[in-house]
Design an enzyme around this catalytic site. Structure first.
Site, PDB file in Angstrom:
ATOM      1  N   GLY A  56       0.830  -1.213   0.000  1.00 18.20           N
ATOM      2  CA  GLY A  56       0.000   0.000   0.000  1.00 18.20           C
ATOM      3  C   GLY A  56       0.859   1.256   0.000  1.00 18.20           C
ATOM      4  N   GLY A  60      -1.610   7.395   1.501  1.00 20.56           N
ATOM      5  CA  GLY A  60      -1.617   7.588   2.952  1.00 20.56           C
ATOM      6  C   GLY A  60      -0.230   7.520   3.569  1.00 20.56           C
ATOM      7  N   ILE A  61      -0.148   6.879   4.727  1.00 16.14           N
ATOM      8  CA  ILE A  61       1.138   6.830   5.426  1.00 16.14           C
ATOM      9  C   ILE A  61       2.134   5.940   4.682  1.00 16.14           C
ATOM     10  CG2 ILE A  61       0.186   7.418   7.683  1.00 16.14           C
ATOM     11  CD1 ILE A  61       0.168   4.561   8.481  1.00 16.14           C
ATOM     12  N   GLY A  62       1.627   5.024   3.855  1.00 17.35           N
ATOM     13  CA  GLY A  62       2.515   4.182   3.048  1.00 17.35           C
ATOM     14  C   GLY A  62       3.296   5.026   2.045  1.00 17.35           C
ATOM     15  N   SER A 184      -2.453  -1.299  15.297  1.00 14.54           N
ATOM     16  CA  SER A 184      -3.251  -0.182  15.774  1.00 14.54           C
ATOM     17  C   SER A 184      -3.491  -0.383  17.259  1.00 14.54           C
ATOM     18  CB  SER A 184      -4.598  -0.154  15.058  1.00 14.54           C
ATOM     19  OG  SER A 184      -5.522   0.612  15.802  1.00 14.54           O
ATOM     20  N   TYR A 211     -11.464  -6.091  12.747  1.00  9.75           N
ATOM     21  CA  TYR A 211     -10.352  -5.145  12.640  1.00  9.75           C
ATOM     22  C   TYR A 211      -9.433  -5.281  13.864  1.00  9.75           C
ATOM     23  CZ  TYR A 211      -7.838  -0.744  12.081  1.00  9.75           C
ATOM     24  OH  TYR A 211      -6.850   0.203  11.937  1.00  9.75           O
TER      25      TYR A 211
END
Ligand SMILES: *[C@@H]1O[C@H](CO)[C@@H](O)[C@H](O)[C@H]1NC(C)=O
Length: 342
Positions: A56, A60-62, A184, A211
């Site tokens: 990914g 985003g953060i990737g 997370s 999740y």
């Protein structure tokens, strides 16, 4: 009293309560997200000669992580589902970093066949691999993967498990070797581990629960791998990036009620951090010199953070999950590359 006045007072009270409720959530979320105290990776280490793969890595953060690695001189592999988008991002990253050693490989974590093909392609084209960042993630989405895992568990955990397993062959030869999993803080809500959270029939399977389970599984995976890989001097890390304003919650609007979405959007607006800030903890794990002396630990805000639950520290559970995962993806209990060395 005039009934109109009574109605007005009742409405005003309800609105005031809603406002107090929202403000409390926002204050709580700000504190959780360490707003005002966000740390940045302080290491200025260069990564010339290092090859890193980021799942990914195109958004985003990737994407921020990919940019950071490229700026440090690494060869960066973006493993992405959407190739067209990844190619565009690749060009953007080349421009920003002035490093053109960036490549794109196809990876659909919701399809184990695609995971195998991705690993095969990397094994046949790269002569070394030093950093793996298990970054891609889903929090919402269609209910099951091709291989009949719950979509969220399949992408966040099972797909990454197999990818890492297959790439061990290459990374054990690295003298840098770091495997970083973006978990997370929601892991702490998972008190038990349902090894195969599947959903063959019920579309309303609790996505949040899955999740949380997937994020716990990622932590246990890194803990067990740290033990398997210690003698090869390969380090593993898991982390909480912070609550980041990314597209991970896209799709929520389709599946869930408007009130929940409205509250979530409101809290997010006031408390989420941007992607660059959110990428710092995984960058820290992948490049920091001191982190290079650590393995199997969990990080938040660029610091080692104590795990909060018994199950997340349970070595037996980590081993059981490893064994169960090997069965889930039909591979041997130990990759051949580890058998020959031990
Ligand atoms: C890593 O550990 C070694 C051995 O304990 C120590 O000498 C070295 O200074 C440490 N490196 C960092 C960057 O902390």
């Amino acid at each position: 009293m005039n009934p109109g006045v009574i109605v007005a007072i009742v409405v005003a009270s309800i609105l005031a309560l809603i406002l107090i409720f929202l403000i409390s959530i926002i204050l709580y979320a700000s504190k959780l997200n360490k707003l005002g105290n966000r740390k940045f990776c302080e290491s200025s280490r260069q990564l010339n000669g290092i090859t890193a793969i980021i799942t990914g890595g195109n958004n985003g953060i990737g994407k921020e992580t990919a940019l950071d690695f490229a700026q440090r001189g690494a060869k960066v592999i973006l493993a992405c589902r959407n190739l067209a988008n990844a190619e565009t991002v690749k060009q953007e990253l080349i421009k920003l970093s002035e490093n053109d050693d960036i490549r794109v490989v196809k990876l659909d974590l919701s399809d184990l066949k695609s995971v195998r093909e991705c690993a095969r392609e990397i094994l046949s084209t790269e002569d070394h691999l030093d950093i793996i960042v298990n970054n891609a993630g889903a929090a919402f989405g269609p209910s099951i993967t091709k291989d009949k895992f719950h979509y969220i568990f399949g992408i966040n955990y099972v797909g990454h498990f197999l990818l890492n397993y297959l790439l061990l062959e290459l990374i054990v030869k690295s003298n840098y070797g770091r495997i970083v999993s973006v978990s997370s803080m929601m892991y702490s809500r998972a008190k038990t581990l349902d090894f195969t959270p599947r959903d063959q029939s019920d579309i309303r399977y609790p996505f949040l629960k899955t999740y949380e389970t997937s994020k716990l599984a990622m932590i246990l995976h890194m803990r067990h791998l740290s033990r398997l890989l210690r003698e090869y001097r390969i380090n593993t890390y898991s982390l909480h990036p912070g609550m980041v304003d990314t597209g991970i919650f896209q799709g929520m609007e389709d599946n869930h009620n408007a009130l929940l979405v409205a509250i979530f959007e409101c809290v997010k607006r006031f408390t989420a951090i941007d992607c660059k800030t959110g990428a710092q903890t995984q960058i820290h794990c992948a490049v920091d010199e001191e982190a290079g002396n650590e393995t199997g630990l969990y990080y938040d805000n660029c610091e080692v953070t104590e795990l909060q639950t018994t199950i997340s520290k349970d070595e037996n559970m980590a081993r059981k999950l490893w064994e169960e995962s090997c069965r889930m993806v039909s591979v041997g209990l130990l990759p051949p590359c580890l058998q020959t060395f031990s």
